[in-house]
Design a protein around this motif. Structure first.
Motif, PDB file in Angstrom:
ATOM      1  N   TRP A 125      32.895  41.327  45.599  1.00  9.87           N
ATOM      2  CA  TRP A 125      33.989  40.520  45.714  1.00  9.87           C
ATOM      3  C   TRP A 125      33.778  39.486  46.950  1.00  9.87           C
ATOM      4  CZ3 TRP A 125      37.935  45.063  46.842  1.00  9.87           C
ATOM      5  CH2 TRP A 125      38.076  45.970  45.645  1.00  9.87           C
ATOM      6  N   ALA A 151      40.803  37.104  39.521  1.00  9.41           N
ATOM      7  CA  ALA A 151      39.580  37.154  40.164  1.00  9.41           C
ATOM      8  C   ALA A 151      38.405  36.207  39.366  1.00  9.41           C
ATOM      9  CB  ALA A 151      39.095  38.577  40.166  1.00  9.41           C
ATOM     10  N   GLN A 199      38.681  37.152  50.410  1.00  6.01           N
ATOM     11  CA  GLN A 199      37.712  37.768  49.243  1.00  6.01           C
ATOM     12  C   GLN A 199      37.423  36.233  48.560  1.00  6.01           C
ATOM     13  OE1 GLN A 199      38.866  41.157  46.837  1.00  6.01           O
ATOM     14  NE2 GLN A 199      40.368  41.448  48.200  1.00  6.01           N
TER      15      GLN A 199
END
Lengths: 355, 308
Positions: B227, B157, B276
């Protein structure tokens, strides 16, 4: 070197990069997040280290470890986070390890808020941690000064082997101004005391546990001699329209900028006001203040707190002049007109014929 | 969820303990989780809350969304503060200064407060065995301060302090498995939940509160802001996280594992990751790697669950 339009938090980071900061350890807290984010973005490119720790306590102890190996190192936080770092700062002072700690102050006590404040003056200048120690404290009042003083702070830290505090606030951190940065440093100073693996020489150690009371006393006095040197050489302050001043404002950081606006305003009406702005909060420019009170009777202290630097001014003036204090704690940023009213009021009281 | 229980939206507690008008972002699934948790806990509750999104949005003094006794504390301390609340009330009840009754002592924190800075205090409270519930709202980064990585940020991420770019693929460490950390304390009740599965969540929090001794509930809370997904998709992404086995729903009662929801069919991890913004830079090998990690962890829990 060209001008860059940059925010205060980014300027702390960029100046540290140019000063040869090799490691940065931080933890998110508003209003200084941009500093860590800038480091996350740039350190890797320069083959240096950025680590986001799991807490402020961990960050300052990473600073200790990193400084012990001789690296130039910085950490940053805001008021509640700096409270957590105090143990580590005391250890840095005891170990005599150089490091730069940035505090972008916000409203307190407790969690407070995220608005600019100057409530951490005592914590910074009196040594918020335990034991007999001092920390040099720089209080920039513009983004240009943030760049210059951060660069300078690394040198002071290395020269005296001491932790150095940069005391700024949310407004300084978030504000953008054009800045000319110092050139990147060429060669970093040698640190013959650093822990670098034993090799063929004797093993070195860094320790602040000194059980023998006489030895501990000796260590304390050694630190004091160092602090005396700093007091002798490192005091910085700015004089603003002091030549013909009759009433003098003492303010630092954000408040000093606002006070400049107030002084310009009252000068238009013939009120001869000036300002002495301490740039180093410890060592405090006591002598400069004491010299002023030979010819000035009235001093006004402005702070975004309930009166902390006020005590240093009182000590410096030692009852030889009148001091009026005006403070706005808790994150309120006053306007120049508010300060101007205080200056008018005191000036009138001063010049009104006594009956 | 137990097969013989009746689940109906009408049977959920009607009272709101967290009122509307708070300052959460649009589509915040975390504040939905808080609301459901409080409905499950009921009136006799004391909440100690760490600094974080949920504290900031619900309590800009003099306003408050809380209709329950509530104490705010610094980032790292909610487990310690609730330990003190529990001990204080226990002493007062023993002395007869307060009528003896069951109070749900509840500590709440985000993933930063739980997995990073407050882990020591949480571990201490779990080990001492206070009668409390610790609820972790996991939105996988420090969202309150502007999306910085935490040790709960998943592999790959991108956040502001683990930015993806030429030199980095974003977060390069694996998500700390806080549920397993809690299980390792051998406490009576540990569970994972997600507000996209509201009955399951309420059921688990009720059970956590009923169990004497410490309980830990880890709630996956979708954060559209952090996100980088559309706010209206928050519930959908919660379902995707569970259905792709990224976040398995299970509970551990006195050491016994039980999967409370078995996704059928298991959807590809790609369906969860794509869309995302924080994962948009991922390459095929990265996704493959995440798929392997997720699959392995899910199979482990399935195995533990089947053993019973």
């Amino acid at each position: 070197m060209s001008k860059i339009f940059i925010s205060g938090n980014h300027a702390f980071a960029e100046a540290a990069l140019r000063a040869g900061c090799q490691c940065y350890f931080g933890y998110p807290i508003t209003p200084q997040n941009e500093l860590g984010e800038y480091m996350a973005d740039h350190m890797r490119k320069l083959d240096r280290v950025f680590i986001q720790s799991e807490s402020e306590t961990a960050a300052i102890n990473m600073v200790i470890g990193s400084a012990a190996t001789g690296a130039r190192v910085m950490t940053s936080s805001s008021s509640p986070g700096v409270s957590l770092k105090q143990e580590g700062i005391s250890f840095l002072a005891g170990f005599e390890l150089p490091a730069v700690i940035v505090n972008v102050m916000r409203g307190g006590p407790g969690l407070g808020n995220i608005a600019p404040s100057q409530g951490d003056y005592f914590q910074a200048t009196r040594g918020g941690g335990h034991g007999d120690y001092r920390t040099p404290v720089f209080a920039p009042a513009s983004v240009q000064e943030i760049a210059d003083l951060t660069y300078h702070a690394f040198d002071v830290a290395d020269r005296y082997r001491t932790p150095v505090m940069m005391l700024s606030d949310g407004m300084m951190g978030q504000m953008k101004e054009p800045v000319v940065f110092p050139e990147p440093i060429g060669k970093l100073p040698d640190k013959e005391w650093a822990l670098k693996g034993r090799g063929d020489g004797p093993s070195r150690y860094i320790c602040s546990l000194i059980l023998d009371v006489v030895e501990m006393e000796r260590h304390n006095w050694k630190l004091v001699r160092k602090y005396d040197e700093i007091e002798k050489n490192e005091i910085l302050y700015e004089e603003y329209m002091l030549d013909d001043a009759e009433i003098v404002v003492i303010a630092y950081g954000t408040t000093a900028r606002i006070a400049k606006g107030a002084i310009k305003r009252v000068r238009k009406d013939g009120v001869r006001a000036g300002m002495l702005r301490p740039i180093t909060l410890w060592p405090f420019p006591k002598k400069a203040l004491a010299d002023l009170c030979a010819r000035i009777r009235q001093f006004v202290v402005f702070e975004m707190s309930t009166g902390q630097m006020l005590e240093d001014v009182q000590i410096a003036l030692a009852g030889r002049a009148d001091i009026v204090f005006h403070g706005r704690p808790g994150g309120v940023v006053p306007m120049p007109v508010e300060f101007a009213r205080i200056i008018y009021r005191e000036y009138q009281k001063m010049t009104k014929p006594q009956i | 969820m137990d097969k013989y229980s009746v689940f109906s939206a009408r049977l959920i507690e009607q009272t709101e303990y967290l009122t509307s008008g708070h300052r959460a972002c649009q589509g915040c699934a975390e504040v939905l989780a808080v609301r459901l948790v409080l409905k499950a806990l009921g009136r006799d509750t004391i909440v100690a809350m760490s600094t974080g999104c949920m504290e900031i949005i619900s309590s800009p003094l003099p306003l408050t969304s809380w209709k329950l006794p509530w104490i705010h504390n610094a980032f790292e301390n909610s487990a310690a503060v609730i330990s003190g609340c529990e001990s204080g009330m226990k002493a007062m009840m023993r002395k007869g200064k307060l009528p003896a009754k069951k109070i749900n002592f509840t500590a709440m924190g985000g993933d930063g407060a739980t997995a990073d800075i407050g882990m020591g205090a949480l571990s201490g409270a779990l080990e001492r065995g206070h009668d409390m519930v610790y609820v972790c709202y996991d939105n996988e980064a420090y969202m309150n301060t502007g999306i910085q990585r935490s040790s709960s940020t998943p592999y790959g991420a991108s956040t502001t302090t683990s930015p993806a770019g030429k030199a980095s693929m974003g977060q390069h460490t694996q998500k700390k498995n806080m549920t397993q950390v809690a299980v390792a304390h051998n406490i009576p009740y540990v569970a994972t939940a997600c507000p996209s599965f509201p009955f399951d969540l309420i059921d688990k929090v009720k059970r956590a509160a009923e169990m004497p001794g410490p309980a830990y509930v880890h709630i996956m809370s979708v954060c559209p802001t952090g996100w980088r997904i559309p706010p209206e998709d928050a519930i959908r992404y919660g379902r995707l996280a569970v259905d792709s086995c990224m976040f398995p729903l299970y509970e551990v009662v006195n050491g016994k594992y039980r999967l409370t929801y078995r996704p059928n069919p298991i959807i590809p991890i790609r369906d969860y990751l794509s869309g995302q913004g924080r994962y948009r830079h991922l390459t095929e090998p990265d996704i493959e790697k995440i798929n392997d990690m997720v699959g392995r962890e899910y199979q482990r829990i399935v195995k533990m669950s089947d053993e019973v």
